[in-house]
Design a protein around this motif. Structure first.
Motif, PDB file in Angstrom:
ATOM      1  N   ALA A  28       0.840  -1.197   0.000  1.00  0.00           N
ATOM      2  CA  ALA A  28       0.000   0.000   0.000  1.00  0.00           C
ATOM      3  C   ALA A  28       0.871   1.242   0.000  1.00  0.00           C
ATOM      4  N   LYS A  29       0.677   2.068  -0.970  1.00  0.00           N
ATOM      5  CA  LYS A  29       1.312   3.376  -1.053  1.00  0.00           C
ATOM      6  C   LYS A  29       0.205   4.357  -1.348  1.00  0.00           C
ATOM      7  N   GLY A  30       0.405   5.575  -0.947  1.00  0.00           N
ATOM      8  CA  GLY A  30      -0.610   6.559  -1.256  1.00  0.00           C
ATOM      9  C   GLY A  30      -0.157   7.960  -0.925  1.00  0.00           C
ATOM     10  N   SER A  31      -0.927   8.900  -1.413  1.00  0.00           N
ATOM     11  CA  SER A  31      -0.637  10.303  -1.192  1.00  0.00           C
ATOM     12  C   SER A  31      -0.857  10.671   0.265  1.00  0.00           C
ATOM     13  N   GLY A  32       0.056  11.433   0.792  1.00  0.00           N
ATOM     14  CA  GLY A  32      -0.094  11.975   2.135  1.00  0.00           C
ATOM     15  C   GLY A  32      -0.677  13.373   2.096  1.00  0.00           C
ATOM     16  N   ARG A  68       2.392  13.493  12.050  1.00  0.00           N
ATOM     17  CA  ARG A  68       3.815  13.456  11.736  1.00  0.00           C
ATOM     18  C   ARG A  68       4.072  12.332  10.742  1.00  0.00           C
ATOM     19  N   VAL A  69       5.108  12.507   9.937  1.00  0.00           N
ATOM     20  CA  VAL A  69       5.548  11.443   9.030  1.00  0.00           C
ATOM     21  C   VAL A  69       7.045  11.238   9.229  1.00  0.00           C
ATOM     22  N   LEU A  70       7.497  10.041   8.937  1.00  0.00           N
ATOM     23  CA  LEU A  70       8.882   9.660   9.208  1.00  0.00           C
ATOM     24  C   LEU A  70       9.639   9.402   7.913  1.00  0.00           C
ATOM     25  N   LEU A  71      10.848   9.909   7.838  1.00  0.00           N
ATOM     26  CA  LEU A  71      11.758   9.639   6.726  1.00  0.00           C
ATOM     27  C   LEU A  71      12.956   8.886   7.283  1.00  0.00           C
ATOM     28  N   ARG A  72      13.185   7.691   6.771  1.00  0.00           N
ATOM     29  CA  ARG A  72      14.354   6.914   7.202  1.00  0.00           C
ATOM     30  C   ARG A  72      15.604   7.485   6.548  1.00  0.00           C
ATOM     31  N   GLY A  96       4.358  18.251  -0.667  1.00  0.00           N
ATOM     32  CA  GLY A  96       3.547  17.099  -1.030  1.00  0.00           C
ATOM     33  C   GLY A  96       4.328  15.865  -0.632  1.00  0.00           C
ATOM     34  N   VAL A  97       3.630  14.843  -0.155  1.00  0.00           N
ATOM     35  CA  VAL A  97       4.319  13.611   0.239  1.00  0.00           C
ATOM     36  C   VAL A  97       3.604  12.391  -0.325  1.00  0.00           C
ATOM     37  N   PRO A 112       3.123   7.355   9.474  1.00  0.00           N
ATOM     38  CA  PRO A 112       3.415   7.018   8.077  1.00  0.00           C
ATOM     39  C   PRO A 112       4.887   7.250   7.711  1.00  0.00           C
ATOM     40  N   VAL A 113       5.354   6.480   6.741  1.00  0.00           N
ATOM     41  CA  VAL A 113       6.736   6.558   6.256  1.00  0.00           C
ATOM     42  C   VAL A 113       6.760   7.271   4.904  1.00  0.00           C
ATOM     43  N   VAL A 114       7.650   8.255   4.779  1.00  0.00           N
ATOM     44  CA  VAL A 114       7.789   9.036   3.541  1.00  0.00           C
ATOM     45  C   VAL A 114       8.536   8.222   2.491  1.00  0.00           C
ATOM     46  N   ASP A 115       7.930   8.141   1.303  1.00  0.00           N
ATOM     47  CA  ASP A 115       8.589   7.533   0.152  1.00  0.00           C
ATOM     48  C   ASP A 115       9.199   8.641  -0.710  1.00  0.00           C
ATOM     49  N   SER A 116       8.425   9.683  -0.976  1.00  0.00           N
ATOM     50  CA  SER A 116       8.941  10.838  -1.718  1.00  0.00           C
ATOM     51  C   SER A 116       8.301  12.110  -1.186  1.00  0.00           C
TER      52      SER A 116
END
Length: 121
Positions: A28-32, A68-72, A96-97, A112-116
């Motif tokens: 599952a991926k989606g717009s934040g 909040r969102v997390l970026l590894r 935009g995330v 949530p984890v940031v992909d882009s």
């Protein structure tokens, strides 16, 4: 013979449907959404946290919280994404995330984890 084919076809349809359903959940991926940032936090060496200013980020994976969102830090381009977030924060621009999954946070709940991530005009 027709009933055997009908049952096999039904079994294939059910199997394909289950596979598609499970695979969409697993990946599952989606717009934040598009949000203004309130803070960029570096609470540990392994990750960066972006905090929304006014509204929570969208939550496509059903994490515990989405303010909040997390970026590894190991994510490809993490330093560039951090630069984009800091630029947006200082310039008071929205980001935009695109999100991908949930991760434990240092506060004891999943976020949530940031992909882009990108900056908006």
């Amino acid at each position: 013979m027709a009933s055997i084919l009908k049952n096999k076809t039904r079994g294939v349809v059910v199997g394909v449907t289950l596979c598609l359903g499970l695979s969409s959940y697993a990946y599952a991926k989606g717009s934040g959404g598009e949000r203004n940032l309130n803070a960029v936090r570096l609470p540990g060496d392994d990750f960066i946290v972006f905090e929304a200013l006014d509204n929570d980020f969208s939550n496509p994976d059903g994490c515990d919280r989405s303010d909040r969102v997390l970026l590894r830090r190991e994510t490809e381009g993490a330093d560039q994404k951090l630069s984009v977030a800091l630029t947006a924060l200082v310039a008071e621009k929205k980001v935009g995330v695109w999100l991908d999954g949930c991760s434990n946070s240092p506060w004891g709940y999943t976020i949530p984890v940031v992909d882009s991530l990108w900056i908006l005009r």
